[in-house]
Design a protein around this motif. Structure first.
Motif: not given
Length: 158
Positions: A54, A107-108, A110-112
């Protein structure tokens, strides 16, 4: 009954103040560019040391740092307000803000984004749940309705 109501309100105000002190400690460093930069250096080092996947925000980006400083400044001011003026309304607003921050962190992730966020997310959720619980217990309850009195009509005016 009045003593219980007062103690529930005092307990809610105490937790609201305590959560604000936590927020102040955690976020004041983000309010200033030099300390925010140092925090990012530390987060990058921890992320690398743990071999995490990440990504972290780009601390060399002026736009990123402007938003970091904005968030740090607003949360610091909000924390100071709740320290000096705790109220059920401020606690409710803060509980909502914690839910929104948590949604942003999820959300962050989930987006890596870096899994380091999970620690902040867990604390955000814990504070939100704790505040919600004391707010529910301290919320004003309607007074019990007085027993209905029978209407007595007077025929005296006839």
């Amino acid at each position: 009954m009045q003593h219980t109501k007062h103690s529930r309100l005092a307990q809610a105000h105490g937790l609201i103040r305590l959560s604000a002190i936590y927020d102040l400690i955690v976020t004041i460093g983000f309010a200033f560019l030099p300390t925010a930069s140092l925090i990012f250096v530390g987060l990058q080092a921890l992320h690398a040391e743990l071999g995490l996947s990440g990504e972290l925000p780009d601390a060399s980006s002026p736009s990123t740092m402007m938003f970091v400083n904005l968030m740090g400044s607003v949360v610091t001011a909000w924390a100071l307000f709740r320290i000096f003026r705790p109220s059920l309304a401020a606690g409710a607003a803060d509980t909502l803000a914690r839910a929104l921050f948590s949604l942003g962190m999820i959300t962050a992730l989930a987006q890596g984004a870096s899994p380091l966020i999970v620690v902040m997310l867990a604390l955000e959720i814990a504070w939100g749940v704790a505040q919600a619980a004391v707010l529910v217990r301290a919320r004003p309850r309607p007074a019990p309705a007085a027993a209905a009195q029978p209407v007595v009509s007077s025929d005296a005016h006839r």
